[in-house]
Design an enzyme around this catalytic site. Structure first.
Site, PDB file in Angstrom:
ATOM      1  N   HIS A 100       8.280   4.710   0.859  1.00 15.87           N
ATOM      2  CA  HIS A 100       8.592   3.282   0.809  1.00 15.87           C
ATOM      3  C   HIS A 100       9.199   2.979  -0.546  1.00 15.87           C
ATOM      4  O   HIS A 100       8.717   3.475  -1.571  1.00 15.87           O
ATOM      5  CB  HIS A 100       7.333   2.450   1.022  1.00 15.87           C
ATOM      6  CG  HIS A 100       6.564   2.838   2.248  1.00 15.87           C
ATOM      7  ND1 HIS A 100       7.077   2.699   3.516  1.00 15.87           N
ATOM      8  CD2 HIS A 100       5.328   3.380   2.390  1.00 15.87           C
ATOM      9  CE1 HIS A 100       6.182   3.131   4.400  1.00 15.87           C
ATOM     10  NE2 HIS A 100       5.110   3.547   3.738  1.00 15.87           N
ATOM     11  N   GLU A 117       1.260   1.346  -0.889  1.00 17.52           N
ATOM     12  CA  GLU A 117       0.111   1.320   0.006  1.00 17.52           C
ATOM     13  C   GLU A 117      -0.969   2.266  -0.485  1.00 17.52           C
ATOM     14  O   GLU A 117      -0.793   2.994  -1.461  1.00 17.52           O
ATOM     15  CB  GLU A 117       0.529   1.691   1.435  1.00 17.52           C
ATOM     16  CG  GLU A 117       1.077   3.094   1.581  1.00 17.52           C
ATOM     17  CD  GLU A 117       1.466   3.403   3.021  1.00 17.52           C
ATOM     18  OE1 GLU A 117       0.711   3.049   3.943  1.00 17.52           O
ATOM     19  OE2 GLU A 117       2.524   4.031   3.220  1.00 17.52           O
ATOM     20  N   HIS A 174       5.223  11.010   1.698  1.00 15.18           N
ATOM     21  CA  HIS A 174       3.900  11.102   2.309  1.00 15.18           C
ATOM     22  C   HIS A 174       4.006  11.167   3.830  1.00 15.18           C
ATOM     23  O   HIS A 174       5.016  10.764   4.417  1.00 15.18           O
ATOM     24  CB  HIS A 174       3.027   9.899   1.924  1.00 15.18           C
ATOM     25  CG  HIS A 174       3.573   8.579   2.382  1.00 15.18           C
ATOM     26  ND1 HIS A 174       4.529   7.884   1.678  1.00 15.18           N
ATOM     27  CD2 HIS A 174       3.295   7.829   3.483  1.00 15.18           C
ATOM     28  CE1 HIS A 174       4.808   6.755   2.305  1.00 15.18           C
ATOM     29  NE2 HIS A 174       4.076   6.694   3.418  1.00 15.18           N
ATOM     30  N   ARG A 194      12.657   7.454   6.339  1.00 17.10           N
ATOM     31  CA  ARG A 194      12.227   8.765   6.818  1.00 17.10           C
ATOM     32  C   ARG A 194      13.116   9.871   6.245  1.00 17.10           C
ATOM     33  O   ARG A 194      14.340   9.772   6.262  1.00 17.10           O
ATOM     34  CB  ARG A 194      12.304   8.850   8.346  1.00 17.10           C
ATOM     35  CG  ARG A 194      11.343   7.974   9.083  1.00 17.10           C
ATOM     36  CD  ARG A 194      11.334   8.315  10.581  1.00 17.10           C
ATOM     37  NE  ARG A 194      10.771   7.204  11.338  1.00 17.10           N
ATOM     38  CZ  ARG A 194      11.486   6.273  11.941  1.00 17.10           C
ATOM     39  NH1 ARG A 194      12.809   6.325  11.886  1.00 17.10           N
ATOM     40  NH2 ARG A 194      10.897   5.297  12.585  1.00 17.10           N
TER      41      ARG A 194
END
Length: 319
Positions: A100, A117, A174, A194
């Site tokens: 992200h 996150e 991740h 992605r």
């Protein structure tokens, strides 16, 4: 509109479900969620993105984003939209390797906020793992390994540790591994780039999912200075076993309350309580595994009764 007359009390928040081709049945079977979404990969216990993903407020005929707009005094946040998002994620297959971006890049290229996150591992099988970070020393090496498709050399994997916390800052590569059940907290945004999706084809569409290799190269942290899993020791406070994971103004605050019979927690800021095990009551409201309730700002002491394992997600304004 702000100023709608509504009683200030505890409200139930219904989950919003997302179909994922890597999803499984655990959210239905273990958490009792009922949905036509199939396969269901994520239950968003807290999300308020108007016109996109938005949790219903039970019994009120409105969504969470509408409640946030109508009752600003229940949140007192310095953000136009609800600042946090919470979901429980059940992967029956590995997630794509992704990252992200930060705010500046996200706003410039996709008109969105960035999405740092964090995860707490709720359960993991023997041999369970996550992908976290990479082995490239430079951007050039990273790009070369991607071009060669040498993901075995590029990607870094860690054994999944049940009940441990892991921070995923913007720019961190991740992926959650197969059957690793996680509680996730993030900024209230929905922007993912992605890198690699195992060349798999979505059986419903017959197509592969899009990749965002250039955007990953623009944002990936090099060198990789990821920390990995961190254990936070709980403390016993007023009958609650309290674990404090993260408290960053302008991002999110996350803690965990575990109660075997009765406990009290002093609640000043608004908070979303999500039950991941057990049943009982929160502030007199009956709850069970999978339920989420909103406690408005300034509620004061919250009594928890029963056998409960609860994550508490909230937000502090930038100081």
């Amino acid at each position: 509109m702000p100023g709608v007359s509504r009683e200030k009390r505890i409200y139930r928040i219904a989950p919003y479900f997302e179909e994922r081709m890597w999803g499984g049945n655990r959210l239905r079977e273990e958490f009792g969620y009922v949905t036509d979404v199939d396969p269901v990969g994520e239950a968003y216990n807290v999300v308020a993105l108007p016109g996109h993903a938005d949790c219903p407020v039970v019994g009120e005929g409105i969504t969470l984003s509408q409640l946030y707009a109508q009752q600003p005094d229940w949140f007192l946040c310095d953000t136009q939209q609800l600042p946090i998002r919470v979901n429980i994620l059940d992967p029956a297959a590995d997630l794509s390797v992704q990252l992200h971006p930060g705010d500046e890049y996200a706003l410039a290229h996709d008109g969105s906020r960035g999405k740092p996150e964090a995860w707490v591992i709720l359960d993991a099988p023997a041999g369970g793992y996550i992908e976290y970070g990479h082995h490239a020393a430079t951007k050039e090496e990273f790009a070369q390994l991607v071009e060669q498709g040498d993901y075995k050399r590029l990607l870094k994997y860690l054994p999944a540790k049940k009940d441990w916390f892991i921070d995923i800052p913007a720019g961190t590569l991740h992926a959650i591994g197969k059957n690793v059940l996680t509680y996730n907290i993030s900024r209230n945004a929905d922007l993912t780039y992605r890198l690699y999706d195992y060349n798999r084809v979505n059986p419903k569409t017959g197509t592969t999912r899009p990749l965002h290799v250039k955007k990953v190269l623009d944002n990936v942290n090099v060198p990789d200075n990821t920390v990995g899993f961190v254990w936070f020791e709980p403390t016993l406070e007023q009958g609650c076993r309290v674990t404090r994971y993260w408290d960053e103004p302008g991002l999110y605050t996350l803690l965990r309350l575990q109660v075997e019979n009765h406990g009290v927690y002093e609640q000043e800021r608004f908070a979303f309580y999500t039950v991941v095990e057990g049943r009982g009551t929160i502030g007199g409201c009956p709850v069970k595994k999978g339920d989420t309730v909103l406690i408005p700002h300034g509620f004061g002491q919250v009594e928890l009764a029963g056998n409960l394992d609860v994550f508490v997600a909230t937000y502090r304004n930038k100081e």
